[in-house]
Design an enzyme around this catalytic site. Structure first.
Site, PDB file in Angstrom:
ATOM      1  N   SER A  27      23.086 -21.578   7.251  1.00 44.64           N
ATOM      2  CA  SER A  27      22.512 -22.846   6.772  1.00 44.64           C
ATOM      3  C   SER A  27      21.889 -22.587   5.413  1.00 44.64           C
ATOM      4  O   SER A  27      21.766 -21.438   4.990  1.00 44.64           O
ATOM      5  CB  SER A  27      21.423 -23.330   7.735  1.00 44.64           C
ATOM      6  OG  SER A  27      20.240 -22.562   7.567  1.00 44.64           O
ATOM      7  N   ASP A  28      21.459 -23.622   4.719  1.00 46.36           N
ATOM      8  CA  ASP A  28      20.583 -23.382   3.575  1.00 46.36           C
ATOM      9  C   ASP A  28      19.155 -23.341   4.118  1.00 46.36           C
ATOM     10  O   ASP A  28      18.916 -23.572   5.306  1.00 46.36           O
ATOM     11  CB  ASP A  28      20.784 -24.442   2.472  1.00 46.36           C
ATOM     12  CG  ASP A  28      20.354 -23.892   1.102  1.00 46.36           C
ATOM     13  OD1 ASP A  28      19.574 -22.913   1.064  1.00 46.36           O
ATOM     14  OD2 ASP A  28      20.780 -24.437   0.066  1.00 46.36           O
ATOM     15  N   TRP A  29      18.220 -23.043   3.245  1.00 48.25           N
ATOM     16  CA  TRP A  29      16.825 -22.827   3.636  1.00 48.25           C
ATOM     17  C   TRP A  29      16.305 -24.032   4.436  1.00 48.25           C
ATOM     18  O   TRP A  29      16.142 -25.114   3.875  1.00 48.25           O
ATOM     19  CB  TRP A  29      16.000 -22.605   2.366  1.00 48.25           C
ATOM     20  CG  TRP A  29      14.595 -22.209   2.598  1.00 48.25           C
ATOM     21  CD1 TRP A  29      13.552 -23.044   2.888  1.00 48.25           C
ATOM     22  CD2 TRP A  29      14.058 -20.884   2.562  1.00 48.25           C
ATOM     23  NE1 TRP A  29      12.404 -22.325   3.033  1.00 48.25           N
ATOM     24  CE2 TRP A  29      12.676 -20.985   2.835  1.00 48.25           C
ATOM     25  CE3 TRP A  29      14.593 -19.617   2.324  1.00 48.25           C
ATOM     26  CZ2 TRP A  29      11.835 -19.881   2.877  1.00 48.25           C
ATOM     27  CZ3 TRP A  29      13.753 -18.521   2.353  1.00 48.25           C
ATOM     28  CH2 TRP A  29      12.400 -18.653   2.629  1.00 48.25           C
ATOM     29  N   GLU A  30      16.105 -23.830   5.706  1.00 44.55           N
ATOM     30  CA  GLU A  30      15.574 -24.878   6.606  1.00 44.55           C
ATOM     31  C   GLU A  30      16.426 -26.138   6.656  1.00 44.55           C
ATOM     32  O   GLU A  30      15.947 -27.207   7.035  1.00 44.55           O
ATOM     33  CB  GLU A  30      14.148 -25.267   6.198  1.00 44.55           C
ATOM     34  CG  GLU A  30      13.159 -24.161   6.473  1.00 44.55           C
ATOM     35  CD  GLU A  30      11.743 -24.680   6.670  1.00 44.55           C
ATOM     36  OE1 GLU A  30      11.369 -25.634   5.974  1.00 44.55           O
ATOM     37  OE2 GLU A  30      11.031 -24.121   7.522  1.00 44.55           O
ATOM     38  N   SER A  31      17.688 -26.039   6.257  1.00 42.87           N
ATOM     39  CA  SER A  31      18.487 -27.271   6.200  1.00 42.87           C
ATOM     40  C   SER A  31      18.815 -27.799   7.600  1.00 42.87           C
ATOM     41  O   SER A  31      19.208 -28.954   7.736  1.00 42.87           O
ATOM     42  CB  SER A  31      19.760 -27.072   5.377  1.00 42.87           C
ATOM     43  OG  SER A  31      20.635 -26.182   6.015  1.00 42.87           O
TER      44      SER A  31
END
Ligand code: NOJ
Length: 739
Positions: free
Chosen positions: A267-271
Site C-alpha cells: 500500500s502507500d503510507w496508510e492508504s
C-alpha cells in the site's frame, strides 16, 4: 475474490525448484499472527520495533538506514523470531542515496536509458551498503500537469519515454540477479492514475476513462512488469470513484489476471486506513477487508491488517487462503533477494558511497539532463579567454541544499558542488567573478539585494543568473497553482536586463515553470532541474563549452498555467487549430461577429502551442535531418523500417537525441496526432553524418480499442524523424491485414 492467487491446493504439487515451493512450505508452518507480521511494514524507530520483530509481528521496515540498527533488526528477525524470516528494508531512493543524481524528471530529460540505469544502480549499491534491500522507485506516473509537485519525481508526459526509462531504472536497481548483494528490489508506483490528480493537486481524485487509462497511464506499468519489477505500490488516489488501494479492477484484473504479475503489492503510507477517509469504506475493518481482497499484499505504516484481519477471519468474512497467498507473494521476493542466505550487511564489502566514480557519473547524468531552451547570438558557450568578468547572481548559485531537489533523505548538502564553486574552478584567475545572491530565497519578496546585483552586472561582461525554485516547492504535497518564477525573480530579471548586458538564465526547478514573462529579457536559458550533488560542475561544463547541451524536454512547457494540460500527443479534435486559423485577443475588432475568430481549438490569449514542445532542446551545434525512408507497406506481424540521415552541420562535436514519431490516421478509437515510438542518442563530430534507423513491429502500433482489446488496425500512418515533437521530415506507410 481469490482470482489469480495461487491457492494452497494448487501449490501442493509444485516442484521443489519452483519459486513458489519455499514460500509454500514456510507459510504452512506459520501462525496467523506470523502471517500478518509478514504483511506489515513498520517505520524504523517505532518504540516497540525490536520486540515486534522478535515476535514475528513485522515483515518489513522502512526508513531505517543505520546499518548497525538494520543488522540488529535482521538479527532479531533471523535468530530470535520463531521462523527466522529476514526483513525487507525499504527506502525511497528516488534519485540517489548519498550521491544525489538529478531529480527523475531531469534524468528523463537525458533521454538516455543507460545513464538512467547507471544512476539507479549506484543508488542501489549505495543503499545496499546500509542494509536497504528494497526501494520505492521508479515512479512511473504519467503526468501532464506541472502544478503537481510530484512531477519532479516523474519521468514526464509520454508513455513511451516513461516506459523505456522506468524499465531502465528497474534494471539498474535489480541488476542481473536480485540475489546479487548490490541489487535491491524495485517498486513500480503509484498504481495507478495518480499523475492525473485533478487540478494538479496532490492526493486529489483522478478520473480517467478506461481507454485513456490503458492507452496512456498503464503502459509504463506494463513495461515495468515486463522488466521484471518485484513489487508494485498502490496509489493514494481515487481512480474513477474507487481508491486505488481498494481497486479490484486495477490489482486483480489488470495486474494479476491480464499481466500475470507475480511479485507483491504494497500500500502507500496508510492508504488502507484512508479508504475510509475517501468514503469508500465505513470503518477500518471494512478498509482492511477491501484492501486485502483488492490485492494489496503488504500494509505500509498502518496496523489495520494486523489488528483487524484476525476478526475478519474469525467471522469468516475473509478466507485464510487469501492471506496465505498474500504472504507467499511477500516471501517469494524475500527468497529471490537471497535474504534467507544473506540477511546481514557488511558495509566494507561495498564501494564507499560518494566515491569518485559515483560522483563522475552523477556529473555526467546532470550534464545530459540540462536542456538548452534559448541561445540568442550563440551567447553560450562562454569563452573564459574572452571574458574579463562574470556576474553570478541569484539565491541558487551557491546553495548545496537547494540543488539537490525533493526526496533526498540521505543526501547531504555538504557534499554538493555548487555552481559558484564550479565557475570559480573553471575560470580560475582568468576572469573576475562577482557574486551577488540578490534574494534570500527563491520566494523572497524583498528587493534590497537588487541594487548590488545590478551594479555587479553593469561592471561585468556577462551575467549568469541562477534562479528557479527551491527544493521544497516541488515533491509530495507541494503543488503550485501559479508556476511562474516565484517571489520577486521576474522583477530581478527585469532590472538586470535593463543593463543591456548579455544575460544567461540557468533555471533550477522541480517542474516546468512558465517562463513567458522573462524569456525575451535574457539571451540564453539553460534548464537544469534540480541537478543533484554534482550539479555545479555539470552546469559549468555546459556554460563554458566543455560539453554541449544534449537534454530534451520530457514534458511540454506551457506559456501560461491556463494552458495546462498541454502535451504533444493530443487528439486532433474535429476542429484542429492552425497558425492561420487563430487570432489573438489583442487583434479582435470591437463588436466582432460571433463566428469571426476561427472556429478551432485554441485560447484567445494563449493560442494552442506550448512555449517549448516535448522533445525540444538546443545544442551548441546544428543538426540537419534529411532523406527519410519509410517502408511503404507492411502486413500485420511484420516490421516497419524508418531511417533518416542526421548530420552535424556545426563546428562542435555533440550528441543529439533523434526522435521517431508516428500517427495512426484513422482508428476505431481516435489516435493522438503524434506518438513517440523510438529515440536514439547519437554522437556526431563536425560534418559527420549518420544514417539513423528504427524498426517497429506492428504490435508496437497497437492500442486499446472500444472493447479494450489491444489491436493494431490496418490503415495509413504518418511518420516523422527529427529533433523534437515538432519535426519537419516525414513519410508515410500503410499497414495491411496479414495475408
Ligand atoms: C508516500 C509516497 O506517496 C510514496 O511515494 C513513498 O514511497 C512512501 N510515502 C514511503 O515514503
Amino acid at each position: 475474490m481469490l482470482r489469480n492467487q495461487r491457492l494452497n491446493d494448487e501449490l501442493e504439487n509444485e516442484a521443489a525448484d519452483s519459486p513458489w515451493a519455499r514460500p509454500r512450505d514456510l507459510v504452512a508452518q506459520m501462525t496467523i499472527e506470523e502471517k500478518l507480521g509478514q504483511l506489515s511494514q513498520v517505520n524504523g524507530g517505532t518504540p516497540d520495533l525490536h520486540d515486534a520483530v522478535r515476535e514475528g509481528r513485522v515483515g518489513s521496515v522502512l526508513n531505517e538506514v543505520n546499518v548497525d540498527e538494520v543488522n540488529e533488526l535482521q538479527r532479531l528477525a533471523v535468530e530470535e523470531s520463531r521462523l527466522g524470516i529476514p526483513l525487507l528494508v525499504g527506502r525511497d531512493l528516488i534519485h540517489g542515496f548519498k550521491t544525489i543524481f538529478p531529480i527523475p524528471l531531469g534524468q528523463a530529460a537525458s533521454w538516455d536509458p543507460s545513464a538512467v540505469q547507471c544512476a539507479a544502480a549506484i543508488a542501489a549499491v549505495e543503499g545496499a551498503s546500509s542494509g536497504v534491500n528494497w526501494t520505492f522507485s521508479p515512479m512511473i506516473d504519467i503526468t501532464r500537469d506541472p502544478r503537481w509537485g510530484r512531477i519532479a519525481e516523474s519521468l514526464g508526459e509520454d508513455p513511451h519515454l516513461c516506459s523505456v526509462l522506468g524499465a531502465a531504472m528497474i534494471r539498474g536497481f535489480q541488476g542481473a540477479s536480485l540475489e546479487d548483494p548490490e541489487s535491491i528490489a524495485a517498486c513500480a508506483k503509484h498504481f495507478a492514475g495518480y499523475g492525473a490528480s485533478e487540478g494538479g493537486m496532490d492526493y486529489s481524485a483522478a478520473d480517467i476513462s478506461e481507454n485513456e487509462l490503458r492507452n496512456v497511464h498503464l503502459r509504463p506499468f506494463k513495461a515495468a512488469v515486463d522488466a521484471g519489477v518485484s513489487t508494485f505500490m498502490a496509489s493514494f488516489s481515487d481512480l474513477n470513484g474507487v481508491p486505488a488501494s481498494g481497486n479490484v479492477f486495477l490489482m486483480r484484473q489488470i495486474l494479476r489476471d491480464e499481466w500475470g504479475f507475480e511479485g507483491f503489492v504494497v500500500s502507500d503510507w496508510e492508504s488502507i486506513r484512508e479508504l475510509t477517509v475517501h468514503g469508500f469504506t465505513a470503518n477500518e475493518r471494512e478498509a482492511a477487508k477491501a484492501a486485502a481482497e483488492a490485492g494489496v499484499d503488504m500494509e505500509m505504516a498502518g496496523d489495520l491488517y494486523r489488528r483487524l484481519i484476525p476478526e475478519l477471519l474469525e467471522a469468516e468474512e475473509i478466507d485464510e487462503q487469501l492471506i496465505d497467498a498474500m504472504v507467499r507473494n511477500v516471501l517469494r521476493v524475500k527468497f529471490e533477494l537471497g535474504l534467507f542466505e544473506r540477511a546481514y550487511t557488511d558495509p566494507s564489502k561495498y564501494p564507499e558511497p560518494l566515491n569518485a566514480e559515483h560522483l563522475e557519473l552523477a556529473r555526467d547524468v546532470a550534464a545530459k539532463s540540462c536542456v538548452l531552451l534559448k541561445n540568442d547570438d550563440q551567447v553560450l558557450p562562454l569563452s573564459k579567454q574572452d571574458l574579463q568578468s562574470i556576474a553570478v547572481i541569484g539565491p541558487l548559485a551557491d546553495d548545496g541544499y537547494e540543488q539537490l531537489g525533493t526526496w533526498v533523505f540521505d543526501g547531504d548538502s555538504r557534499h554538493s558542488q555548487t555552481c559558484l564553486q564550479a565557475i570559480h574552478s573553471v575560470v580560475g584567475d582568468e576572469a573576475q567573478v562577482r557574486w551577488v545572491p540578490a534574494m534570500r530565497t527563491s520566494r523572497s519578496r524583498q528587493d534590497e539585494g537588487f541594487a548590488l546585483a545590478v551594479e555587479a552586472v553593469q561592471q561585468s561582461d556577462v551575467a549568469i543568473l541562477f534562479l528557479g525554485e527551491e527544493s521544497i516547492l516541488s515533491g509530495e504535497a507541494h503543488c503550485r497553482a501559479s508556476i511562474d518564477l516565484p517571489g520577486n525573480q521576474e522583477q530581478l530579471i527585469d532590472e538586470l536586463s535593463n543593463t543591456g548586458k548579455p544575460i544567461v538564465l540557468v533555471v533550477l526547478a522541480g517542474r516546468p515553470l512558465t517562463l513567458r514573462n522573462v524569456i525575451d529579457k535574457v539571451s540564453a536559458v539553460l534548464y537544469a532541474w534540480h541537478p543533484g550533488t554534482m550539479g555545479g560542475p555539470a552546469i559549468a561544463d555546459l556554460l563554458f563549452g566543455v560539453e554541449s547541451p544534449s537534454g530534451k524536454l520530457p514534458v511540454s512547457f506551457p506559456r501560461s498555467v491556463g494552458q495546462v494540460p498541454i502535451y504533444y500527443s493530443k487528439k486532433n479534435t474535429g476542429r484542429p487549430p492552425s497558425h492561420e486559423s487563430i487570432c489573438h485577443i489583442d487583434e479582435i475588432d470591437g463588436k466582432a461577429p460571433q463566428t469571426s475568430l476561427g472556429m478551432s481549438a485554441f485560447y484567445l490569449d494563449d493560442g494552442f502551442t506550448p512555449l517549448f514542445p516535448f522533445g525540444y532542446g538546443l545544442s551548441y551545434t546544428r543538426f540537419e535531418y534529411r532523406d527519410i525512408e519509410v517502408s511503404s507497406h507492411v502486413a500485420i506481424g511484420e516490421r516497419v523500417r524508418f531511417s533518416a540521415t542526421v548530420q552535424n552541420v556545426g563546428e562542435r562535436a555533440a550528441e543529439e537525441v533523434v526522435q521517431l514519431y508516428v500517427r495512426d490516421l484513422v482508428g476505431s478509437v481516435t489516435r493522438p496526432v503524434k506518438e513517440l515510438k523510438g529515440f536514439q542518442r547519437v554522437r556526431l563530430e563536425p560534418c559527420e553524418s549518420q544514417r539513423v534507423c528504427f524498426e517497429l513491429h506492428t504490435d508496437e502500433l497497437a492500442f486499446y480499442n472500444q472493447k479494450m482489446q489491444l489491436v493494431t488496425e490496418p490503415g495509413h500512418f504518418h511518420a516523422w524523424i527529427g529533433s523534437s515533437s515538432e519535426p519537419e521530415l516525414w513519410g508515410e506507410f500503410e499497414v495491411v491485414a496479414a495475408s
